[in-house]
Write an enzyme that holds these catalytic residues in place. Structure first.
Site, short mmCIF file in Angstrom:
data_model
loop_
_atom_site.label_atom_id
_atom_site.label_comp_id
_atom_site.label_asym_id
_atom_site.label_seq_id
_atom_site.Cartn_x
_atom_site.Cartn_y
_atom_site.Cartn_z
N LYS A 409 0.81 -1.21 0.00
CA LYS A 409 0.00 0.00 0.00
C LYS A 409 0.85 1.27 0.00
O LYS A 409 0.33 2.38 -0.13
CB LYS A 409 -0.94 -0.01 1.21
CG LYS A 409 -1.98 -1.12 1.13
CD LYS A 409 -2.82 -1.21 2.38
CE LYS A 409 -3.89 -2.29 2.22
NZ LYS A 409 -3.32 -3.64 2.01
N LYS A 421 3.64 4.77 5.36
CA LYS A 421 4.62 3.71 5.19
C LYS A 421 5.63 4.08 4.09
O LYS A 421 6.83 3.77 4.20
CB LYS A 421 3.93 2.39 4.83
CG LYS A 421 3.06 1.83 5.95
CD LYS A 421 3.87 1.50 7.19
CE LYS A 421 4.67 0.23 7.05
NZ LYS A 421 5.35 -0.15 8.32
N ARG A 539 -14.29 1.78 0.78
CA ARG A 539 -14.16 2.53 2.02
C ARG A 539 -13.16 3.67 1.84
O ARG A 539 -12.42 3.70 0.86
CB ARG A 539 -13.73 1.60 3.14
CG ARG A 539 -14.72 0.50 3.45
CD ARG A 539 -14.17 -0.52 4.42
NE ARG A 539 -13.02 -1.23 3.88
CZ ARG A 539 -12.35 -2.16 4.53
NH1 ARG A 539 -12.70 -2.49 5.76
NH2 ARG A 539 -11.32 -2.77 3.97
#
Length: 624
Positions: A409, A421, A539
């Site tokens: 991701k 990240k 989402r």
């Protein structure tokens, strides 16, 4: 003890009677089914000579250690040894005593054959009679089941299931045409695996057992598809290594889980190279109680580290992994350390006292929707500040290696979690460019099966409640790998790195989450009419497709087929100073301000709500 002694005595008497029968019957056969009157003395003296020799041979062969109800090939070997000893006694009788009339030469063949038939046949007959008494009434009982496969595991399974009141094997299927029409354990091999739907309909069965422990993932998926077509519940036997080691019996069947269909082939790593990095070293793992962190700890334990430092914020997770070591690896010293990676003081205290030589940083906030709304600043603090603290402490204490556990991701991120990240990766690169005494490396991979927060436990719970199973989008896909595989490849990458690399794991082919949901419903024994799939919409921050490499990155191969190294753009050394200045603020910025700042440092970051981010860019400096 008396009962065992009595049984052994009865068996001993049977073997002596078998000798007498074989000796006399051999003469009777030799003379065309008539008793030779002239040979009475020869028969009697020979019998008296061979009885004690036969008794000694049986005892030396260990015939009375086995149980007749389990008579098998080892018992046959003991019988052959005993008969061989008795045959020597017969030859000695013929040569040394030279009876008159002499023993016919044909008895050298007839006598041992009859003796083997008597001794071995008696044992086999007893076993058949005993098993019929114990299990004969079960023949028509139990649920009918088809066994997939006709190999060694299937033979063991069929034999064991004959004694089960729960199951009744009605046939076997195998793709080897040479086995069609033959029998295995009294059960016929009906045809190929692709005939499963028709065979199941004809035989009125509702269950199938995959008896191929070494079956590939592709074979498992194919069999699962056939079972879904036939409306069968698919079961499987344990893994081959568990059966061969004796830890698990072949009849310990279980339901086929989705992990069996998504799992990947066994990973091989360069254990010598990994051992050279970990053996005899003090190893620290942050997030040691999490899904990846705990598996890392378990895999590290196989390489004989001098000590494992378990750094974990959750008290219960820390206790759990500490207890695992106490039970399974008590010889390895472990130090459970409650600590938050955002607490630099606590980290300096830990690193200063224990001086770890190898550090794996697995602690992170990973849940995309949770970190996207009202928690963006906490994601930054945990994922960025936490990484910076652990990496800096690793460098200051002179650690040999620091390995950051990152995520797919982080590639072209569309959410706060992924952007944090990616920023953490960039900070690690910047730190290494300033000081390369500690090899700073990053390992990037996707979702792992069974991890905390994974979609699979969620689907299992929804199916158990009767549905619906909720999927965000019909076309959403994700990469999956097993936790042990991910942990092993992290160790492999950590041992290979020279510093500054971003290792990318081979995640295989992406899986459509809708197909995953359908397979789980079928494996649970339901149809989509009974458990429906409901689409809820993406989402906040969620992507349809995950990527493993950014567009601007290229990769180069390594000597391991499942590891590649990303060539990412250079990172400015002053990035660390800028990010630190931002992290030191006391007030918590808004989610939009966090996104704006992340967008400034991570240009490939594309927030889903880019319109909401843009107006905040002018104010982000004031809030930061």
């Amino acid at each position: 003890m008396q009962k065992v002694g009595l049984k052994s005595l009865l068996v001993f008497q049977f073997d002596l009677l078998a000798l007498a029968f074989a000796w006399c019957a051999a003469f009777w056969l030799r003379f065309n089914f008539s008793w030779p009157e002239d040979y009475g003395n020869t028969v009697l003296v020979g019998l008296l000579c061979m009885l004690p020799a036969h008794a000694l041979a049986c005892w030396l062969a260990g015939l009375y250690r086995g149980l007749w109800i389990f008579a098998s090939l080892p018992d046959l070997k003991r019988v052959l040894k005993a008969v061989g000893g008795t045959l020597l006694a017969m030859v000695a009788y013929v040569v040394l005593l030279t009876p008159q009339p002499p023993v016919p030469r044909s008895l050298v063949v007839l006598f041992p054959l009859l003796l083997i038939m008597g001794m071995a046949g008696g044992r086999v007959a007893y076993r058949m009679w005993k098993e019929h008494r114990m299990f004969g009434a079960l023949v028509c009982q139990g649920k009918p089941v088809i066994v997939i496969g006709a190999g060694r595991a299937a033979a063991m399974l069929v034999r064991d299931m004959e004694r089960s009141p729960d199951w009744r094997v009605v046939g076997l299927l195998d793709d080897n045409a040479g086995k069609w029409g033959r029998e295995l354990g009294g059960q016929r091999v009906i045809g190929a695996v692709d005939s499963l739907p028709e065979v199941a309909s004809d035989l009125k069965v509702r269950h199938a057992i995959l008896a191929i422990p070494s079956a590939s993932i592709a074979v498992r998926r194919k069999v699962a598809d056939y079972c879904a077509q036939a409306g069968l519940q698919l079961l499987t036997v344990p893994a081959l290594e568990d059966i061969m080691s004796g830890r698990i019996a072949v009849n310990a069947i279980r339901k086929v889980e989705i992990e069996d269909l998504l799992g990947r082939e066994t990973v091989c790593i360069d254990t010598a190279n990994v051992a050279a990095v970990l053996a005899g070293k003090c190893v620290l793992v942050t997030g040691a109680g999490g899904s990846i962190g705990s598996e890392l700890c378990r895999q590290i334990a196989h390489f004989s580290p001098a000590r494992v430092l378990l750094v974990e914020q959750s008290e219960y997770a820390l206790y759990t992994i500490e207890q695992w070591f106490a039970q399974h690896q008590p010889q390895i010293p472990v130090v459970p350390l409650a600590a938050d990676v955002k607490d630099a003081v606590r980290l300096h205290e830990i690193f200063g006292e224990w001086l770890p030589q190898v550090v794996f940083h697995a602690a992170a906030y990973k849940h995309v929707p949770l970190m996207e709304v009202r928690n963006a600043w906490q994601a930054v603090r945990n994922n960025v500040l936490g990484t910076l603290n652990v990496a800096r402490c690793s460098q200051s204490c002179g650690a040999e290696r620091f390995v950051l556990i990152s995520t797919d991701k982080a590639v072209n991120p569309t959410n706060v979690m992924g952007a944090t990240k990616r920023l953490a990766e960039m900070l690690c690169q910047a730190l290494y460019s300033v000081s390369n005494a500690t090899r700073v490396e990053t390992v990037r991979f996707g979702n792992v099966l069974g991890s905390n927060g994974s979609v699979i436990p969620k689907f299992q719970e929804q199916i158990a409640c009767g549905g619906p199973v909720t999927v965000t989008h019909p076309e959403i896909t994700r990469y999956f790998m097993s936790i042990p595989e991910a942990a092993l490849l992290v160790l492999q990458a950590g041992s290979m790195g020279e510093g500054g690399e971003i290792f990318v794991l081979d995640m295989g082919e992406p899986v459509r989450i809708t197909d995953l949901a359908r397979n789980m419903i079928r494996l649970s024994g339901f149809s989509e009419d009974e458990i429906r799939i409901e689409f809820t919409g993406l989402r906040p921050g969620e992507k349809l497709y995950e990527e493993l490499l950014a567009d601007a990155e290229q990769t180069r191969p390594t000597h391991h087929p499942k590891l590649r190294i990303a060539r990412s753009r250079p990172v400015a050394t002053d990035l660390v100073r800028e990010v630190e200045a931002w992290l030191e603020q006391r007030a918590s910025p808004t989610d939009q301000a966090v996104r704006s700042k992340l967008l400034h440092w991570v240009p490939e970051y594309m927030p889903a709500d880019i319109a909401a981010v843009a107006p905040c860019q002018s104010n982000s400096g004031q809030q930061a």
